[in-house]
Design a protein around this motif. Structure first.
Motif, PDB file in Angstrom:
ATOM      1  N   ASP A  14      -4.411   7.356   3.804  1.00  0.00           N
ATOM      2  CA  ASP A  14      -3.197   8.056   3.392  1.00  0.00           C
ATOM      3  C   ASP A  14      -3.139   8.212   1.872  1.00  0.00           C
ATOM      4  O   ASP A  14      -2.811   9.284   1.345  1.00  0.00           O
ATOM      5  CB  ASP A  14      -1.975   7.291   3.907  1.00  0.00           C
ATOM      6  N   SER A  30      -4.152   2.729   5.385  1.00  0.00           N
ATOM      7  CA  SER A  30      -3.399   2.916   4.141  1.00  0.00           C
ATOM      8  C   SER A  30      -4.259   3.599   3.081  1.00  0.00           C
ATOM      9  O   SER A  30      -3.779   4.461   2.328  1.00  0.00           O
ATOM     10  CB  SER A  30      -2.910   1.567   3.619  1.00  0.00           C
ATOM     11  N   ILE A  34      -6.699  -1.679  -2.501  1.00  0.00           N
ATOM     12  CA  ILE A  34      -6.661  -1.067  -1.174  1.00  0.00           C
ATOM     13  C   ILE A  34      -7.895  -0.193  -1.019  1.00  0.00           C
ATOM     14  O   ILE A  34      -8.135   0.705  -1.821  1.00  0.00           O
ATOM     15  CB  ILE A  34      -5.393  -0.210  -1.011  1.00  0.00           C
ATOM     16  N   GLU A  82      -7.931  -2.222   4.232  1.00  0.00           N
ATOM     17  CA  GLU A  82      -6.764  -1.503   4.766  1.00  0.00           C
ATOM     18  C   GLU A  82      -7.139  -0.030   4.952  1.00  0.00           C
ATOM     19  O   GLU A  82      -6.707   0.837   4.194  1.00  0.00           O
ATOM     20  CB  GLU A  82      -5.572  -1.617   3.814  1.00  0.00           C
ATOM     21  N   ALA A 107       0.824  -1.202   0.000  1.00  0.00           N
ATOM     22  CA  ALA A 107       0.000   0.000   0.000  1.00  0.00           C
ATOM     23  C   ALA A 107       0.860   1.254   0.000  1.00  0.00           C
ATOM     24  O   ALA A 107       0.576   2.226  -0.705  1.00  0.00           O
ATOM     25  CB  ALA A 107      -0.918  -0.009   1.225  1.00  0.00           C
ATOM     26  N   SER A 108       1.949   1.251   0.809  1.00  0.00           N
ATOM     27  CA  SER A 108       2.822   2.423   0.861  1.00  0.00           C
ATOM     28  C   SER A 108       3.482   2.691  -0.485  1.00  0.00           C
ATOM     29  O   SER A 108       3.758   3.841  -0.838  1.00  0.00           O
ATOM     30  CB  SER A 108       3.893   2.232   1.942  1.00  0.00           C
ATOM     31  N   THR A 143       1.187   4.758  -2.698  1.00  0.00           N
ATOM     32  CA  THR A 143       1.217   6.167  -2.311  1.00  0.00           C
ATOM     33  C   THR A 143       2.476   6.849  -2.847  1.00  0.00           C
ATOM     34  O   THR A 143       2.435   7.976  -3.346  1.00  0.00           O
ATOM     35  CB  THR A 143       1.153   6.300  -0.780  1.00  0.00           C
ATOM     36  N   THR A 157      -0.139   5.146  15.180  1.00  0.00           N
ATOM     37  CA  THR A 157      -1.140   5.034  14.106  1.00  0.00           C
ATOM     38  C   THR A 157      -2.245   6.073  14.284  1.00  0.00           C
ATOM     39  O   THR A 157      -2.701   6.684  13.311  1.00  0.00           O
ATOM     40  CB  THR A 157      -1.736   3.627  14.071  1.00  0.00           C
TER      41      THR A 157
END
Length: 687
Positions: free
Chosen positions: A60, A57, A49, A54, A19-20, A23, A102
């Motif tokens: 974001d 994530s 996602i 999630e 997921a990161s 981004t 978080t």
């Protein structure tokens, strides 16, 4: 084809991308301006996602994507994504199942989403909604102590309040942002914020404050060798500072700043920057009387005109150069051509410059013996100025009303909070009592009494705090009402002058004609008819005198009177007013009768200058020292010979009135004048 291959490649590898990573890809393509690929990544990532599998994530990623939508001016699309993100952030915070780190990340995403929502609404000119979201973003960034984004939010709040014409609130927000950026030593952003504050002070006609803030930029530490963009910024700041100095009539200081800016110019710098600097350098030189040098710099600016894309700066150059040619040279046709270009632009983009250019063209047409054109241009200038003043007053009044409405809403919120606190306290009290009775009435009766006493004291303390806060809010509301009263007083003074104009016309058109008839009658008829006619004239004069009223200055200070009268005088086309009112005058509290006498003295002096001096400029300086108010009035008119009239202060009715009013204030008045060099009137009054 390349885009299709990219989508196929991404589809094949989608199962292996975290997921990161999605981004980061969105950020990478967004920063590079490859928005087509960015949209493709987001579309594919949304299938893998989402807020169900999630949520953190997805939050974001969506906030990041919406930020880049805003950068593309796709505000409506961004708003929908951000709205869903904020709703999900609020839901995730309520779940309370995440770690502290978080939770902080969720709050950060919520804060960014709120800020970006405010930014999109501001860009769409939905200012009141934008202001609401900006306040929410500020609260969120304060909670997580994110000072960098807090500074951005304060800065955006300043911009929004400026557009809402809530100028005092805008300055307050800018100052909060400046405090943070200076602490973080982000001097580039600090300089931009200072420029905004100085511009607002200049708009509020607080020139000294504007100059002080603008000068602050040059106290920041600078590297020995500046980057190219930093040099351009420094040149721009020097030029803007010089403009403020010129407004404050510090001409030599302005020239020094412009000379330094000019020395920093490089060949490869933008043509628009050079045009801007040379234009202002020429204007400052002309203001100091150096017309020859001014022409040279105007011509330098004109050499960059074709390469400049800023139409407003080009129009200003045309206006300033054309008007200078008209005033200082015999190039009437050339002046007409430049002013015509400027006027064409200002008519398409109305501003205060439209009035100035119309009046300048009216002067040129008058000199070209085109009287009808001159009259039409002057009439258009008058109507344009009326519209601009009406809009300015309406906008400022709307700003005051908006601020007052905000204060009223704050008071309502405080009242609701007090009511909720009261209801909550009552509910808790009933709960405590019911629980205590259920467990053991006898054993807990004493504890209940103590608990109730504590609650009563706490409620009283809370009530006292709320009452104090309500009083503070009422005080703030009164201050706003005071500001509105000032505006109403300004309108009153204008009405007074209109009344005097009316009486003047009546005296001219009625009484003077009657006197002329009496003169003719004296030559042709007997004395009894003349006596009857003179009696009628006396009655007319007496009736007109009854229409005169005395201004009421009970609601304004001496400082406000000066500023209101100066604003009115600035509407005159025949005389340029150059005032300097010391800030010390603001602190004086003197009787309204004394303010009226000073007003009448000033009114008589200005009237004499307009009627007799043939002056172009009048300089008014008001200061306070050693318990005395010092007033100096200078003009560049034709002057008179004081040696031939030793009792000049009593030889004329107007000057005699000035002397009598000065004596009434226990003050003194001196007049110095030389033929061809103007007149100086110096007055002192005890405060």
């Amino acid at each position: 084809m390349k885009r299709l291959l990219f989508i196929i490649f991404l589809s094949v590898g989608i199962g292996h991308i975290a997921a990161s990573d999605f981004t980061q890809l969105i950020q990478q393509y967004g920063d590079n301006g490859d928005f087509s690929r960015m949209d493709s990544v987001y579309s594919l990532a949304s299938k893998q996602i989402n807020y169900t599998n999630e949520p953190v994530s997805a939050l974001d990623m969506n906030v990041t994507y919406a930020t880049y939508l805003n950068s593309q001016r796709k505000y409506d699309e961004a708003y929908l994504v951000l709205k869903r993100a904020r709703e999900e952030a609020i839901r995730l915070k309520k779940e309370k199942k995440y770690t502290a780190d978080t939770q902080k990340q969720i709050q950060l995403s919520e804060g960014i989403a709120t800020y970006e929502t405010a930014y999109g609404l501001w860009a769409s000119n939905k200012l009141y909604e934008a202001n609401k979201f900006t306040d929410e973003a500020i609260d969120l960034f304060i909670q997580i102590k994110d000072t960098a984004r807090l500074a951005e939010s304060y800065n955006l709040s300043g911009v929004i309040h400026k557009n809402l014409f809530m100028l005092d609130k805008a300055i307050l927000m800018y100052k909060k942002a400046l405090k943070i950026t200076e602490y973080q030593k982000d001097y580039t952003l600090s300089a931009i914020i200072i420029s905004n504050i100085a511009a607002l002070y200049n708009e509020l006609e607080e020139t000294q404050k504007a100059i002080i803030f603008s000068r602050r930029i040059f106290s920041y530490p600078q590297a020995d060798t500046l980057a190219f963009n930093d040099q351009i910024n420094k040149i721009s700041y020097l030029c803007n500072h010089a403009i403020l100095l010129t407004n404050g009539e510090y001409y030599q200081n302005a020239l020094d700043s412009l000379q330094l800016a000019t020395s920093l110019l490089q060949e490869n710098m933008p043509a628009g920057l050079k045009l801007y600097i040379y234009t202002n350098y020429a204007k400052a030189l002309y203001d100091t009387g150096d017309s020859r040098s001014a022409i040279n710099y105007y011509q330098k600016a004109i050499s960059y005109k074709k390469q400049t894309s800023n139409e407003y700066n080009k129009a200003n150059l045309d206006y300033l150069y054309g008007y200078m040619l008209f005033q200082a040279t015999d190039s009437l046709q050339e002046a007409y051509d430049y002013l015509t270009e400027a006027l064409a632009f200002y008519r398409k983009n109305p501003s205060i410059m439209l009035t100035k250019s119309l009046l300048a063209m009216a002067e040129v047409e008058a000199k070209r013996n085109h009287a009808q054109n001159s009259y039409q241009l002057a009439l258009e200038a008058y109507k344009t100025e009326q519209k601009i003043q009406h809009k300015s007053f309406h906008d400022r009044l709307a700003g005051f009303e908006a601020e007052l409405e905000t204060k009223e809403k704050d008071l309502e919120i405080i009242s609701l909070n007090a009511e909720q606190a009261k209801n909550k306290a009552a509910y808790q009290t009933r709960t405590y009592i019911s629980t205590s009775i259920f467990i053991l009435i006898v054993l807990l009766s004493a504890i209940i009494i103590i608990s109730l006493q504590k609650r009563k004291v706490a409620l009283k303390l809370k009530q006292s705090e709320l009452e104090k806060e309500l009083k503070n809010k009422e005080t703030q509301s009164k201050l706003l009402i005071g500001d509105l009263n000032k505006k109403m007083t300004d309108q009153y003074l204008k009405g007074l002058e209109d009344s005097n104009d009316y009486i003047s016309k009546e005296l001219h058109n009625d009484v003077c004609n009657e006197l002329l008839a009496a003169e003719v009658q004296l030559r042709q008829t007997n004395a009894s008819q003349l006596a009857a006619q003179l009696k009628q004239i006396r009655e007319n004069v007496r009736n007109l005198s009854h229409q005169l009223s005395t201004p009421n200055f009970s609601n304004i200070s001496l400082y406000q009177m000066f500023n209101l009268y100066i604003e009115k005088l600035n509407t005159l086309n025949s005389l340029a007013i150059h005032p300097y009112i010391s800030d010390d005058i603001q602190n004086l509290s003197i009787p309204s009768d004394s303010i009226l006498e000073i007003y009448r003295i000033l009114q008589e002096i200005i009237s004499n200058i307009i009627k007799h001096a043939n002056a172009h400029n009048m300089y008014l300086t008001v200061s306070y020292a050693q318990n005395e108010i010092d007033i100096l009035v200078e003009d560049d008119g034709k002057g008179f010979d004081t040696s031939s009239a030793p009792n000049i202060l009593t030889s004329g009715l107007g000057l005699k009135t000035i002397k009598e009013r000065s004596n009434k204030l226990q003050g003194e008045c001196k007049i110095e004048s030389t033929i061809g060099k103007g007149t100086i009137i110096h007055m002192r009054f005890p405060a």
